[in-house]
Design a protein around this motif. Sequence first.
Motif, PDB file in Angstrom:
ATOM      1  N   ASN A  50       0.805  -1.230   0.000  1.00 53.67           N
ATOM      2  CA  ASN A  50       0.000   0.000   0.000  1.00 53.67           C
ATOM      3  C   ASN A  50       0.834   1.274   0.000  1.00 53.67           C
ATOM      4  OD1 ASN A  50      -2.415  -1.468   0.003  1.00 53.67           O
ATOM      5  ND2 ASN A  50      -2.468  -1.575   2.229  1.00 53.67           N
ATOM      6  N   CYS A  51       2.058   1.196  -0.506  1.00 50.44           N
ATOM      7  CA  CYS A  51       2.857   2.409  -0.709  1.00 50.44           C
ATOM      8  C   CYS A  51       2.431   3.014  -2.056  1.00 50.44           C
ATOM      9  CB  CYS A  51       4.352   2.093  -0.690  1.00 50.44           C
ATOM     10  SG  CYS A  51       4.984   1.593   0.922  1.00 50.44           S
ATOM     11  N   THR A  52       1.313   3.682  -2.063  1.00 48.22           N
ATOM     12  CA  THR A  52       0.700   4.149  -3.305  1.00 48.22           C
ATOM     13  C   THR A  52       1.486   5.257  -3.987  1.00 48.22           C
ATOM     14  OG1 THR A  52      -0.667   5.664  -2.008  1.00 48.22           O
ATOM     15  CG2 THR A  52      -1.585   3.502  -2.497  1.00 48.22           C
ATOM     16  N   GLY A  97      -0.752  -3.408  -3.725  1.00 45.46           N
ATOM     17  CA  GLY A  97      -1.381  -2.097  -3.549  1.00 45.46           C
ATOM     18  C   GLY A  97      -0.518  -0.924  -3.935  1.00 45.46           C
ATOM     19  N   CYS A  98       0.645  -1.160  -4.545  1.00 42.57           N
ATOM     20  CA  CYS A  98       1.486  -0.044  -5.019  1.00 42.57           C
ATOM     21  C   CYS A  98       0.896   0.430  -6.349  1.00 42.57           C
ATOM     22  CB  CYS A  98       2.934  -0.485  -5.174  1.00 42.57           C
ATOM     23  SG  CYS A  98       3.751  -0.911  -3.621  1.00 42.57           S
ATOM     24  N   SER A  99      -0.169   1.193  -6.266  1.00 40.18           N
ATOM     25  CA  SER A  99      -0.955   1.544  -7.445  1.00 40.18           C
ATOM     26  C   SER A  99      -0.237   2.467  -8.411  1.00 40.18           C
ATOM     27  CB  SER A  99      -2.276   2.189  -7.010  1.00 40.18           C
ATOM     28  OG  SER A  99      -2.028   3.305  -6.173  1.00 40.18           O
ATOM     29  N   SER A 100       0.838   3.139  -7.970  1.00 34.20           N
ATOM     30  CA  SER A 100       1.579   4.050  -8.853  1.00 34.20           C
ATOM     31  C   SER A 100       2.861   3.437  -9.394  1.00 34.20           C
ATOM     32  CB  SER A 100       1.911   5.352  -8.101  1.00 34.20           C
ATOM     33  OG  SER A 100       0.741   6.003  -7.670  1.00 34.20           O
ATOM     34  N   LYS A 156      -2.309  -5.903  -7.627  1.00 31.38           N
ATOM     35  CA  LYS A 156      -2.920  -4.585  -7.686  1.00 31.38           C
ATOM     36  C   LYS A 156      -1.900  -3.473  -7.907  1.00 31.38           C
ATOM     37  CE  LYS A 156      -6.632  -1.999  -5.431  1.00 31.38           C
ATOM     38  NZ  LYS A 156      -7.353  -1.769  -4.166  1.00 31.38           N
ATOM     39  N   CYS A 157      -0.839  -3.765  -8.652  1.00 33.27           N
ATOM     40  CA  CYS A 157       0.074  -2.707  -9.105  1.00 33.27           C
ATOM     41  C   CYS A 157      -0.518  -2.167 -10.408  1.00 33.27           C
ATOM     42  CB  CYS A 157       1.483  -3.256  -9.294  1.00 33.27           C
ATOM     43  SG  CYS A 157       2.299  -3.722  -7.758  1.00 33.27           S
TER      44      CYS A 157
END
Length: 614
Positions: free
Chosen positions: A437-439, A460-463, A482-483
Amino acid sequence: MPQPFSFYPRLEAPGVHIESSQLGMPMSVASGGFATIWRAGINGQYAIKCFNDGGMAAAKEEYETLMMLSGSHVVPQAYALGTFVDGAENGSAAIIQEYVDGFTLANVLRKGLLTGSARQSVLSVADTLRIGLEVARALVRLREAGVSHRDLSANNVMLSRECVSQRLAGGANVWLIDFGQSTPVMRPSVTPSFKARLATVPYGAPEMYGGEYWELRNSAKCDIWSFGALLVTMLVGEYWPDEILDLSTGISSAKDLSRICQAKRKPLDLVTLMASVGRRPSELELRIADVVRRCTQFDPRQRPTAPELLELMARLAPREVVRTPQRPSKAHVQDTIRTKPRSEVPRQYVPTPVPTGHVMREGSPALNNRRTRMAGPQPMGQARAPEVRRQTRATNQTYTTSSFVVDGGTLRRYTGQERKVSIPEGLVAIGPGAFKNCTFVERVFVPDSVKIIGEYAFEGCSSLCGIAISSVKLLGKGAFWKCEALSSIAVREPVTEIPPYTFRECSSLQSVQLPSGLRSIGTEAFAGCRSLTHVEIPPSVETVGDRAFYGCISLGRIDTPASLKSEGEDAFVTGARGAVSVTTSNLALYRRIIIVAFVVVLLLLLLISRFTSA
C-alpha cells in the motif's frame, strides 16, 4: 377492526416494558404469504408481525433469534411475543418489535430511488459497494451470534429513509428483516421436503434444496451465497434463468428441488451476465465479479467466511465508508513492539523513522538512552548504501535507517515517502508486505544482491510503473497484486514458478516476458490484467493453475507449449465476449507436421510394396 395487542405469554426484552394501551389501534402496512405487518404505537414506533398460520412455535423461534441479535444494530429490536386478536377471529401468534422507517432494497431497485429514474433498476458500482459493505458487516454480527439468516434477498434488506433520501451520501444504513427462515448455525433439521418453507429461490444457496452438501444447509455459508446473488442483482438486475424464475413462484415436488440444486452448480459469472446486456465491465466490476465467484461456489466449504467477506468488501468499498478502527495509544504500541517478536507486530505500527543520517541498532546504549549516532547529513541513496552493506555483513541484528526497517539481510518495511526508491545493496530479500500500500512509489531499483521477493511485497502499489527484477530467483504469492500502473515486466531465469496471484489486477500490464525455464503458472496469476493482449508461454511450462488468465478481456491469443501436462479449471477463460485463441508454439507445430509426414510416407511405402509384390 383490529383490537389492541394482548400478550400471551408476557415475554419482554430486558429493560423494556410495553403496555397494551401504548399500542393504540394498529394499521396494516404490509402483507405476505407467511405474515402481515401492522404498525402500532402513539408515534408509530412499533411493528407487529402477525403470523398468518397462527403458529406460536414459529413465532417463538423467530423471537428468540431476534433476542439473540438484540443490540447488534443490524436487526429491528424485538420487544415481546404475544397473541394478536382481530375481531372475532382466533388469536394469531405475533411479535412486537421496532418499526424501521425505510425501503426494502427490492423497492429501491424497482422504483429507482437511488438513481432518480424508475427505468434504471440497477445501482452504480459505488452504491453497490456501500450497501454490500454494510450487509457484509451485518453478516459478521450474525456469525458472532451463531445465527444463519437463510433468506437473505433484496426483499429482506432494508435501507433507512434518511440514507435513501440523501442518496447514500453518508453511507448506507442497512437492516436485515424477516428471520422466519433463520436458524442457529448447524442445527439438525429434517430431510428435504417441498412442503417446508424455503428461501427465495434465486437467492437460496444450492445446499438448501438438496445435493451432496445438504448436511450444510444450516451453516452460515448459505448467507454467503445469497450475498453473491445480491451483488449481481444490484449491478445487473434480475439475472436468474427462466427455469429458476418459473420455479421461484412455487415448488410442487422434490424433482423441482433437484432442478434448482443442479441449476446452481456453477458459480455466478458477473462478467458474462454484464456482457449479455451489452455492458463492458470496469476494472472495479471485475474485482466485484471475483467476489461473486468466490461467494457462489457450489461447495460451501470453498466460500469465504463472513469476516473474510467483510475484508474483501472493505478493500473494494469507497474509502469514505470504510470505518477505520481506533488506533491504540502510543504507549500501548511501544509496549507491543518491545514485547512481541517483530514478525508478530502489526504492520501498521512500524518503528517511527529517525531523521536522515541517523542509525539505530537494537541493544546499543545509544538506542536505550534514546540517543542516536550522527553519520552526517547525507541523503538516503547511493551514498548511504555502502554503510548499510557493512552493517549487514557485520551483524545479524534488526535496525532502522531513515527509510528502511532491516532484519538480518531482509527488508521488512519501507517507511519513507520517496517516489523513486533505491533498495540498499547487500540485502538478499524483500520481506512480505515490505512495500504494501505504498501508493506513492513509482519506481524501485533492486540491486543484484536481492534474490527473493516475499509474499504481497508490493501489493497495492498503485503508482508503481517500473521495477527491474533481473537477479531475483524466487517470487512470493501476490508479490505485485494490484500494481495498477505497471505496464510491462520481465521475469528472468532462474525463476521457475509464477506463484498464485502474482500479477493479479495489474490492470495496465500490457506485456510480460516469462523465463525459458519456467515450469508452472499459479492460480489467478494474471487474473484481472485487462490490458494484456498477448502471452507466449515458454515450452518448459507444465502446469497452468485455475483461472490463471481470468478477466484478461483484451487477451486475443495465448501460445501454449505441447509439454503442458496440467491445465486448471478455466485456466484460459478470460471472461471476454469473444473466445480467446489458444495456440501451440511453433516448435510443437513443426513436430506435429513432421510426425504426420512420417506416417504418410510410411503408408505410401507400404502401398507401393504391396503393389510391386502383386
